[in-house]
Design an enzyme around this catalytic site. Structure first.
Site, PDB file in Angstrom:
ATOM      1  CB  SER A  81       7.916 -11.327 -25.339  1.00  0.00           C
ATOM      2  OG  SER A  81       9.183 -11.954 -25.410  1.00  0.00           O
ATOM      3  CG  HIS A 114       1.074   1.750   2.925  1.00  0.00           C
ATOM      4  ND1 HIS A 114       2.110   2.540   3.380  1.00  0.00           N
ATOM      5  CD2 HIS A 114      -0.046   2.196   3.561  1.00  0.00           C
ATOM      6  CE1 HIS A 114       1.642   3.411   4.269  1.00  0.00           C
ATOM      7  NE2 HIS A 114       0.334   3.227   4.390  1.00  0.00           N
TER       8      HIS A 114
END
Ligand code: ARG
Length: 481
Positions: free
Chosen positions: A277, A156
């Site tokens: 970026s 999970h």
């Protein structure tokens, strides 16, 4: 694109826009080598069986080999035609004359294209196997180097149990071995010769499919022409294997993307593979792994597209099948580039053992191990579970790691805790204790790595035994018609 009319069919010539719409040459010229290899085997068989004269076969063979040589040299100009098969035939008729008209004896483009695609799938399954084996080799090396590194496992996406980093590498190795075995299956499905069934129902000419089969290195002949010309099961199996492999690479990528995030901080990607970026100067993005994950979507698209193409088709050949080409031809390059860039990316992935170990401690991931230590003392698991749950809550209140809890504190929570039980909370001990088959204990991991290595060797042998297009072309060149 200016397209010549298909002279072979005679009659009224097709409208240029119909030819433009129906042409697959722009795509299937990628199958030129497959097509030449298939034709060389076919013409050799036709001469040996006496279906065509040896002198014509020689001229055709020379023409086909010239096309191969010109293609290799980058000088080939294929005539604009409906598909690569017609383009080769038209080239031959222009360059060798009347003999070329004998090549298509006992053959249709229906069995011809099926043969090209079987050769193509066989080739790319072998290459995929080589790529998988290389990646498995890297995973095994990394696993052997990281047996002592502790890292949390996740369910999970919540910290679950401590494992060794070697165990994490082995997990992805196990998935890749299954993919390898899927490609072996696809290879077996493709390892069958369609050529010789003609358009659909065989031929009355005295051909010998066994000769063609041996020349092309296939293991067996297709059973029934009607089935053969409409069958793309081998292509579905191949694109499924590709999609599943790509999904595994994408899931592995998600682990890498997460582990290299500031939130996890478990690993770093080297500047050689981390992209920047255009705006944020501080960024080091895992684009390679994001793209691997993104490209798995393309692979799934190719599989579903191919399924949609074959769904509902009647028996026999239908022109719809030409639409298999885009999906099939994209699959090979997608697979090979992904497998190789995955290796490059992983080679620049550095784990930080102190960070991964801190993840184990912060997450109380050894709680189950402490509970099992109580079970070894005779407690029912559910009882032990409750007691350790109480201990974890106490540690959380006191800001203590499970491995650091003093005996006195633990005994106040429950007298069942003793030194031996608490020793199970040491992360290394917790990892080492799980020696059940498939567990993270060192002997278990050793067995897993040995198994992966054996499987990789078997996959590599299967790949080596595949007759490859270059080798086939070279051996067919030496054959006497
Ligand atoms: N270009 C066709 C294909 O790729 C070749 C087979 C065409 N057969 C035919 N009868 N028109 O499927």
């Amino acid at each position: 694109m200016a397209l010549a009319k298909t002279e072979a069919s005679g009659g009224v010539s097709l409208l240029p826009e119909v030819l433009a719409f129906s042409s697959s040459l722009w795509l299937d010229k990628q199958l030129l080598t497959e097509d030449l290899v298939g034709s060389l085997a076919h013409v050799t068989m036709l001469a040996r069986t006496g279906v065509i004269p040896a002198a014509d076969a020689k001229a055709i063979r020379k023409g086909l080999l010239d096309i191969a040589a010109q293609s290799k040299a980058g000088t080939l100009e294929l005539p604009d035609e409906e598909d690569v098969h017609m383009a080769v035939e038209t080239w031959l008729s222009k360059n060798i004359g009347a003999s070329s008209g004998l090549l298509h004896s006992a053959r249709s483009r229906n069995d011809q294209v099926a043969t090209d695609l079987h050769l193509h799938v066989r080739e790319h399954c072998a290459r995929a196997l080589e790529g998988i084996v290389a990646l498995l080799g890297d995973l095994l090396t990394r696993a052997h180097q990281s047996k002592e590194v502790l890292i949390p496992s996740y369910t999970h996406r919540q910290r679950a149990m401590p494992v060794s980093l070697a165990y994490w590498w082995a997990a992805w190795g196990a998935a890749l071995v299954r993919d390898g075995e899927l490609f072996v299956h696809a290879l077996q499905q493709a390892d069958v010769l369609p050529l010789g069934v003609g358009a659909i129902a065989g031929t009355s000419l005295g051909i010998d499919r066994e000769t063609t089969r041996k020349l092309l290195g296939f293991s067996r002949l297709t059973l029934n022409g009607l089935d053969t010309v409409g069958d793309r099961d081998f292509a579905l199996d191949y694109t499924y294997a590709a999609a599943r492999l790509m999904v595994h690479l994408g899931r592995l990528s998600t682990d890498v993307i997460d582990f290299t995030s500031q939130e996890f901080g478990f690993a770093t990607l080297g500047g050689e593979v981390a992209c920047g970026s255009s705006m944020m100067p501080q960024k080091r993005n895992p684009d390679v792994f994001e793209l691997l994950r993104g490209k798995s979507g393309r692979a799934i698209g190719n599989l579903t597209g191919l399924f949609a193409t074959v769904k509902g088709l009647p028996g026999g050949y239908n022109r719809d099948l030409q639409e298999d080409r885009a999906a099939l031809l994209e699959t090979g390059p997608l697979l090979h580039s992904s497998l190789s860039i995955c290796r490059v990316g992983l080679a620049h992935l550095t784990f930080h053992p102190e960070k991964t170990r801190a993840g184990v401690e912060d997450g109380f991931t050894q709680a189950t191990d402490v509970a099992e230590a109580l079970v070894k003392k005779g407690l029912a698991f559910r009882e032990a579970y409750k007691k350790v749950g109480a201990l974890v809550r106490r540690c959380q209140e006191d800001g203590l790691a499970l491995s650091k809890v003093p005996l006195a504190v633990a005994q106040k929570v429950d007298p069942a805790f003793d030194e031996q039980v608490l020793a199970a909370a040491q992360p290394a001990a917790a990892v080492k204790a799980k020696e059940s088959e498939g567990g993270t204990g060192p002997r278990s991991v050793e067995r897993q790595l040995a198994w992966i290595s054996d499987k990789a060797q078997a996959l590599s042998k299967t790949a080596r035994d595949v007759p490859r297009l270059d080798a086939l072309l070279a051996s067919l060149e030496k054959e006497q018609p």
